[in-house]
Design a protein around this motif. Structure first.
Motif, short mmCIF file in Angstrom:
data_model
loop_
_atom_site.label_atom_id
_atom_site.label_comp_id
_atom_site.label_asym_id
_atom_site.label_seq_id
_atom_site.Cartn_x
_atom_site.Cartn_y
_atom_site.Cartn_z
N GLY A 1 0.26 -0.91 0.09
CA GLY A 1 -0.12 0.25 -0.30
C GLY A 1 0.75 1.36 -0.22
N GLN A 2 1.83 1.09 0.16
CA GLN A 2 2.82 2.34 -0.13
C GLN A 2 2.81 2.81 -1.44
N GLN A 3 3.09 4.10 -1.62
CA GLN A 3 2.51 5.13 -2.78
C GLN A 3 4.21 4.82 -3.43
N LEU A 4 3.71 4.65 -4.98
CA LEU A 4 4.20 4.45 -6.17
C LEU A 4 3.96 5.27 -7.27
N VAL A 5 4.46 6.21 -7.34
CA VAL A 5 5.19 7.11 -8.63
C VAL A 5 6.00 6.76 -9.71
N SER A 6 4.94 6.80 -11.14
CA SER A 6 5.89 6.27 -12.25
C SER A 6 5.95 7.56 -12.85
N LEU A 7 6.92 8.19 -13.73
CA LEU A 7 7.34 9.11 -14.74
C LEU A 7 7.10 8.93 -15.61
N LYS A 8 6.84 9.34 -16.57
CA LYS A 8 6.51 8.26 -17.99
C LYS A 8 6.78 9.54 -19.10
N THR A 9 6.78 10.73 -18.07
CA THR A 9 7.57 11.66 -19.70
C THR A 9 8.90 12.05 -19.95
N LEU A 10 9.18 11.84 -20.74
CA LEU A 10 10.42 12.72 -21.45
C LEU A 10 11.16 13.41 -21.71
N PHE A 11 12.13 14.42 -21.56
CA PHE A 11 12.35 15.76 -21.83
C PHE A 11 13.43 15.52 -22.31
N THR B 1 5.98 5.57 -22.40
CA THR B 1 6.52 6.86 -22.80
C THR B 1 6.33 8.04 -23.53
N ALA B 2 6.12 8.94 -23.33
CA ALA B 2 6.24 9.80 -24.24
C ALA B 2 7.01 11.20 -23.46
N LEU B 3 7.54 12.09 -25.33
CA LEU B 3 7.80 12.90 -25.32
C LEU B 3 7.93 14.16 -24.89
#
Length: 906
Positions: free
Chosen positions: A284-294, A318-320
């Motif tokens: 139940g821990q908070q997991l954040v995924s960063l899917k935007t690449l710059f 993923t997306a730019l």
């Protein structure tokens, strides 16, 4: 525009765009600029400040002049393309576009500190930038103080320097923001996630409210998972506790990944260690995924996916954050024969490229990095690159004029003098340096131009076939891409399990993901033996041996992911031409000539390190081709009215054209000084041409219809004598004399000739095939003898001198005879289903013999008659090259190549 400008040399002013005294010229200037005459201008130079301000105000406030969003995005995209990548803009210094998920994280509310938020993101997803942006927000909002401190923890000195630089450039300066490298000796925060009590004291006693742990993948094993068990009831304070990680960038050897191929079943798989995400979700821990690449450009992202540098599941959604496509990845191969000369190769490659970037393209040296995998860097430089860097810097200095010595760029291994340098606007005034080092030293950095140089191992016996790509526009087939280049002389890598590392994805992923603009790869191609030889060169043999083992088979995790639509299999060279009917090797080079319907002739360079390349010589009407022993190629071009022989050099240049009447075939003499051309049934004759000046030495009329005969019905004994099957199915020998051509019929032949004739390599014996016997005539004794009975055809003499071994074929098997003793040496049984249609040929040294027939190609040893290998292909013609490489013309009218090492492979 002001009428005058300050001078930094004399501390006075000079007219704008007007000539200056020579003493005030900038460094490097040799000639005065060609200024326009007074009064000439493109723009009004006396713009009134108040009027101009009013004009701008009206432009901004007038909604009718507003630009639509589509046009704005088009202009923005164009300008970011001119900004040396997705992040850097020379006019605005740093230009950062945060994606939606980074922005959502940045704006997220506070949470219980003893329940850290775990943030997963692949390289370029803005983990470090998001931390810096959050620290900037907290600082500007006045939330950082003695009662509310911030702590940033990383695992390298480089990341420590980078965060300090980012905050300094953002004017975030506070005694209550602590930046720590957990791996430094002085750090008091080592293994922080392993010490729950210490975290609680930092919160309750020392008033830390903002924790940001970067490079979580480099923390000791399972530290992130241990935070799931923290007790949050005894410490209820809120703030931000973010742990960022990308398991694919971990420096830990057990977590470094690669692509493996299985020679036995052809499977290709990514092998590494995957982070147990499900354990975080179950807790139940908070997991954040960063899917935007710059940071990553579009082309770099395509390369990352195509090469499967990380599992596909990490990249498919993923997306730019931008529309910058950037330049395509450029890849090249440099063959390295020994470690002794590798430094000279590196100096030349690196120096030439550095000068191109700096002198031609005006790129800041600090925006360019030459990177190596960690193990390769230790192997090539022994952890002391100073000698190579000194050579590079000297070569760069020598390339500049003396007047420009003070602006000469240089190389360094220190990131603060290069990648993290605070650049001057003026390139000539900036003292940044090119960076040279290993990929770990720049982990987390953003570098516009990256040149990645890695050791690869030659393995031209196996390759990956990608079945998902569209057909090639040239060959209309599914082309294959060889992992490593083909050296001259095939080499196969050793393996006890037939599972090999075919691409080290970990260092390549680190290098590619540093790049915000242009990525280049140079593969330093070693063969396995020369790389292992380094063990004898170093004093620390065990250490060097371990490094080499890491290159050949890096340590990986216990997770594997099958790569679909790819097969790792034995090399099959695809020639980009349809319906090949005949093949022939150059006598001394790795060049293969092919004749295909409807009369196309190509020369293939099969020693090319990257891929096969062909020179198209003829585009129709060619009926025969033959190499001269001197290395020129003769093609017989036949039309309805006449024939001509085209003589080509080995590099594809047409040297001469010889009209040969109605000839249907040509053949060079033993050393190539003469050429035979025989004509068709309407004008049956044989003509001899001198190749030095292409004069005709004479001709003879014949009765037999040569156009119906195989090439073996007319053969040279030496440069001055040839034989042919006459109309009585006997043998006529023709001698070249000063008076012309003289003929003589070999007498007392015990039978008739049907199946062709062949002289041995020394002109001692002539073999003649018949429907009932195989006859051999001895030039020394002038006598005939019978070597075999019951329908045998002669095939070929061994080229080995003084052996007099003859291979004769019928009924799907080959018999080897010693013509001198008439002794049967061995009987070789061809495994194919064909009978008479079996082609045989000896290797250049006579040690091996190969047969090609319907359904099989076999290779045997001549000395004991043992089969070496059934090559498992359906071939109809086989021939050996000078380096004992075998070319096989398949029943499918394609060509397949086998090296000697493949033939003898266990």
């Amino acid at each position: 525009m002001p009428q005058s400008e300050a001078c930094g040399v004399c501390n006075q002013t000079h007219k704008t765009f007007r000539p200056k005294p020579v003493s005030c010229w900038p460094n490097g200037m040799k000639e005065a600029p060609q200024y326009e005459q007074d009064g000439f201008h493109l723009f009004q130079e006396t713009c009134q400040q108040i009027a101009f301000k009013t004009f701008l105000t009206q432009m901004i406030s007038d909604d009718s002049k507003a630009m639509d969003s589509k046009t704005w995005m088009t202009i923005l995209s164009a300008h970011t393309r001119l900004a040396t990548g997705a992040l850097f803009n020379q006019m605005g210094k740093i230009f950062v576009l945060l994606g939606l998920d980074q922005q959502n994280l940045r704006e997220s509310p506070e949470h219980p500190l003893m329940k850290p938020k775990i943030v997963k993101g692949i390289a370029g997803s803005g983990k470090t930038i998001t931390i810096a942006a959050k620290l900037e927000d907290l600082y500007n909002e006045g939330k950082i103080s003695a009662d509310s401190k911030a702590l940033y923890i990383c695992n390298s000195s480089v990341m420590e320097l980078q965060m300090k630089q980012i905050l300094r450039q953002s004017n975030v300066i506070s005694d209550f923001i602590e930046i720590e490298n957990a791996n430094s000796i002085q750090s008091g925060f080592k293994d922080l996630m392993d010490n729950e009590d210490k975290v609680r004291r930092l919160i309750q006693e020392q008033h830390y409210r903002y924790f940001f742990i970067d490079e979580g993948e480099d923390c000791p094993e399972n530290q992130i998972l241990r935070t799931l068990d923290w007790n949050s009831t005894e410490c209820t304070e809120q703030g931000f506790f973010w742990i960022f990680f990308d398991e694919y960038q971990s420096r830990q050897p057990t977590k470094q990944h690669c692509i493996e191929g299985d020679r036995m079943n052809g499977s290709v798989q990514w092998v590494g260690e995957l982070f147990p995400i499900e354990e975080i979700q179950e807790a139940g821990q908070q997991l954040v995924s960063l899917k935007t690449l710059f940071r990553t450009t579009g082309e770099n992202m395509k390369y990352l996916k195509a090469q499967h540098l990380i599992p596909e599941q990490e990249t498919h959604d993923t997306a730019l954050a931008h529309g910058v496509q950037g330049q395509k990845v450029k890849e090249s191969v440099v063959r390295v024969d020994s470690i002794i000369g590798v430094h000279d190769i590196l100096v030349g490659q690196i120096c030439d490229e550095a000068l191109a970037f700096n002198k031609v393209r005006n790129v800041h040296p600090g925006h360019v990095a030459i990177l190596f995998p960690d193990d390769d860097f230790k192997i090539l430089f022994a952890n002391s690159p100073k000698t190579v860097i000194d050579k590079i810097n000297k070569k760069i200095i020598d390339s500049y004029d003396k007047a420009k010595k003070d602006i000469t760029p240089s190389f360094t291994t220190e990131v603060e003098k290069s990648v993290l340098f605070d650049h001057e606007d003026d390139l000539k005034q900036c003292r940044c340096s090119f960076f040279l080092g290993n990929v770990s030293n720049v982990k987390g950095m953003t570098i516009p131009i990256v040149h990645f140089m890695q050791i690869v191992l030659q393995d031209d016996t196996f390759k990956i076939i990608n079945t998902v790509n569209p057909p090639c526009s040239v060959c209309k087939k599914y082309c294959s891409t060889q992992i490593n280049g083909r050296p001259e002389g095939s080499r196969k890598r050793s393996s006890d399990t037939d599972i090999l590392c075919i691409n080290r994805t970990w260092p390549q992923y680190l290098a590619l993901s540093r790049c915000s603009s242009e990525f280049l790869i140079t593969n330093l191609e070693f063969n396995e033996k020369s790389l292992k030889r380094l063990v004898q060169l170093g004093q620390e043999r065990t250490k060097v041996s371990k490094l080499i083992s890491n290159v050949m088979a890096p340590s990986t995790g216990d997770s594997s992911i099958q790569i679909q639509k790819q097969v790792y299999k034995a090399t099959v060279e695809c020639f980009l031409v349809e319906d090949i009917s005949y093949i022939s090797w150059h006598p001394s080079q790795n060049l293969l000539a092919t004749l295909s319907e409807p009369g196309y002739v190509q020369i293939w360079d099969v020693s090319r390190e990257e891929s096969k390349e062909a020179i198209l010589l003829e585009q129709g009407n060619v009926s025969r081709l033959v190499w001269s022993p001197t290395g020129v190629l003769a093609t017989l071009v036949k039309t309805t009215t006449q024939s001509a022989v085209h003589i080509w050099s080995s590099n594809g240049e047409l040297e001469t054209v010889v009209n040969v009447g109605n000839a249907v075939g040509v053949k060079f003499s033993r050393t190539g000084v003469n050429l035979l051309a025989w004509s068709d049934e309407k004008n049956n004759s044989i003509c001899v041409w001198k190749t030095a000046d292409w004069t005709c030495l004479g001709s003879i009329a014949i009765v037999v219809r040569l156009e119906r005969m195989d090439r073996k019905h007319l053969v040279w004994r030496n440069d001055c004598m040839f034989s042919y099957r006459n109309s009585n199915r006997g043998i006529t020998t023709v001698s070249l004399t000063p008076a012309g051509l003289t003929e003589e019929v070999l007498g007392n032949m015990p039978g008739t000739v049907y199946a062709g004739i062949e002289w041995d390599s020394e002109g001692d014996y002539l073999a003649c095939g018949s429907y009932d016997y195989c006859y051999v005539w001895s030039a020394h004794s002038n006598t005939w003898q019978t070597l075999a009975t019951d329908h045998y055809y002669p095939a070929m003499w061994s080229p080995a001198p003084a052996t007099h071994i003859l291979a004769i074929v019928f009924g799907g098997h080959i018999e080897l005879y010693n013509a001198g003793t008439a002794q049967l040496l061995h009987t070789l049984r061809h495994t194919g289903s064909g009978s008479d249609d079996v082609c045989v040929t000896f290797s250049p040294d006579g040690r091996l013999i190969a047969s090609a027939g319907k359904g099989a190609v076999n290779v045997w040893r001549v000395d004991n008659g043992d089969m070496v290998r059934d090559l498992g292909v359906d071939g109809k013609m086989v021939c050996w090259g000078h380096n004992r490489e075998v070319a096989i013309l398949l029943e499918s009218a394609k060509v397949q190549m086998f090296s000697e090492e493949q033939i003898f492979a266990d």
